[in-house]
Design a protein around this motif. Structure first.
Motif, short mmCIF file in Angstrom:
data_model
loop_
_atom_site.label_atom_id
_atom_site.label_comp_id
_atom_site.label_asym_id
_atom_site.label_seq_id
_atom_site.Cartn_x
_atom_site.Cartn_y
_atom_site.Cartn_z
N VAL A 56 12.18 43.93 50.47
CA VAL A 56 13.49 44.55 50.54
C VAL A 56 14.31 44.15 49.61
CG1 VAL A 56 15.00 45.48 52.45
CG2 VAL A 56 12.82 44.61 53.15
N LEU A 57 14.85 45.13 48.99
CA LEU A 57 16.00 44.77 48.02
C LEU A 57 17.26 45.15 48.36
CD1 LEU A 57 17.27 44.13 45.24
CD2 LEU A 57 16.78 46.41 44.49
N LEU A 58 18.20 44.36 48.78
CA LEU A 58 19.49 44.70 49.41
C LEU A 58 20.58 44.44 48.10
CD1 LEU A 58 21.80 45.04 51.56
CD2 LEU A 58 21.58 42.54 51.85
N ILE A 59 21.26 45.63 47.91
CA ILE A 59 22.44 45.72 47.19
C ILE A 59 23.91 45.96 47.86
CG2 ILE A 59 23.51 46.88 44.91
CD1 ILE A 59 20.59 47.39 44.31
N VAL A 60 24.68 45.21 47.87
CA VAL A 60 26.16 45.40 48.51
C VAL A 60 26.91 45.52 47.37
CG1 VAL A 60 27.63 44.78 50.14
CG2 VAL A 60 25.39 43.85 50.69
N CYS A 61 27.69 46.67 47.31
CA CYS A 61 28.66 46.94 46.30
C CYS A 61 29.91 47.83 46.72
CB CYS A 61 27.79 47.64 45.07
SG CYS A 61 28.87 48.02 43.78
N ASP A 62 31.10 47.08 46.32
CA ASP A 62 32.40 47.83 46.73
C ASP A 62 33.20 48.20 45.49
OD1 ASP A 62 32.67 47.75 49.93
OD2 ASP A 62 31.68 45.82 49.19
N ILE A 63 33.21 49.32 45.16
CA ILE A 63 34.26 49.74 44.09
C ILE A 63 35.54 50.20 44.61
CG2 ILE A 63 34.37 51.11 41.91
CD1 ILE A 63 32.12 49.34 42.10
N ARG A 64 36.43 49.43 45.06
CA ARG A 64 37.56 49.72 45.88
C ARG A 64 38.68 50.15 44.95
NH1 ARG A 64 37.16 47.25 50.79
NH2 ARG A 64 38.84 48.85 51.61
N SER A 65 38.69 50.04 43.54
CA SER A 65 39.33 50.72 42.71
C SER A 65 39.26 52.13 42.74
CB SER A 65 39.18 50.14 41.21
OG SER A 65 38.03 50.35 40.69
N ALA A 66 38.25 52.63 43.20
CA ALA A 66 38.00 54.05 43.25
C ALA A 66 38.87 54.71 44.24
CB ALA A 66 36.42 54.50 43.55
#
Length: 266
Positions: A56-66
């Motif tokens: 399992v590959l987990l990617i957690v990403c937050d682009i809050r500037s959007a």
């Protein structure tokens, strides 16, 4: 928690960019807030334990500037919407990733257990809503941290007791929600300041990374423990011997108010 609507969803784009097999099973998760990283850590652990063939590959990403184009309009000579200030100033863009597998030979961190809970009578303490004009409003109640502090001791102590683990040999990877959060957890669990060194380091150097902070804090301590290069940062107390810590307790919190607790073995 990027807060934008788009399709195809991000998992499709990432799968193509990485050149993954088109038959890979994917899941796109949104709107879980600052607990996302550890909530999905628990899910990925469960999936990997189902079969030794599961990777399992987990990617957690937050682009809050959007969120910038979804703030409420600024009107000259009128007070600035407090929610705009919080959304714009509180969060940073960030991401983290991890691989879960029974086959991994060079594992530096094992997930032993995962617990999650929703705290009673806290539903209205944290809200993120979209209005009819597509603007987003964030509300965080001043009582939110105290609800977490009251709940955590029983959750953490019962988990460690089950595995007969002394809390003093545990590091704590805490969501970097701010100094009040980290100090409050230190106090309610009766921890030494050095047990939260990675949380302090990430918060001071990078800020509030929302759900991405979970994996980022975890990675920092693991890097320090297994590297000859040790960290330095003004006003942070680091362990004299990183090897004295055998476990990491991951703690994160989000809308609900929900709590995630992950026990890692180093």
């Amino acid at each position: 928690m990027t807060g934008t609507i788009g399709a195809p969803s991000m998992d499709i784009h990432i799968s193509k960019e990485l050149g993954l097999n088109p038959n890979v099973k994917r899941l796109n998760v949104e709107s879980m807030g600052c607990l996302t990283g550890f909530r999905l850590t628990g899910l990925c652990r469960d999936i990997s334990l189902e079969s030794e063939n599961n990777v399992v590959l987990l990617i957690v990403c937050d682009i809050r500037s959007a969120l910038g184009n979804q703030l409420t309009p600024f009107i000259p000579m009128e007070s600035i919407d407090k929610s705009n200030v919080i959304i714009s100033a509180l969060f940073r863009d960030a991401c983290g990733a991890a691989i879960f597998s029974q086959k991994t030979s060079n594992t530096i961190c094992n997930v032993i257990d995962h617990r999650c809970a929703i705290i009673d009578n806290t539903l209205e303490l944290g809200r993120l809503k979209e209005f009819n004009d597509s603007s987003i409003h964030l509300y965080l109640d001043k009582q939110l941290p105290y609800a977490v502090f009251d709940y955590l001791p029983n959750l953490v102590n019962s988990l460690l007791k089950e595995y007969d683990i002394d809390i003093k040999i545990c590091q704590f990877a805490v969501h970097t929600g701010g100094p009040k959060i980290i100090r409050g957890i230190e106090k309610c669990l009766n921890l030494d300041e050095e047990q939260l060194c990675a949380s302090w380091y990430v918060m001071i150097n990078y800020g509030n990374l929302s759900g991405s902070s979970n994996l980022v804090v975890l990675e920092h301590f693991c890097r320090w423990k297994y590297s000859s290069i040790k960290p330095t940062c003004k006003n942070i107390i680091f362990p004299k011997d990183f090897n004295q810590y055998k476990y990491i307790v991951g703690l994160s919190f989000g809308p609900g108010i929900a709590v995630e607790c992950v026990l890692f073995q180093l």
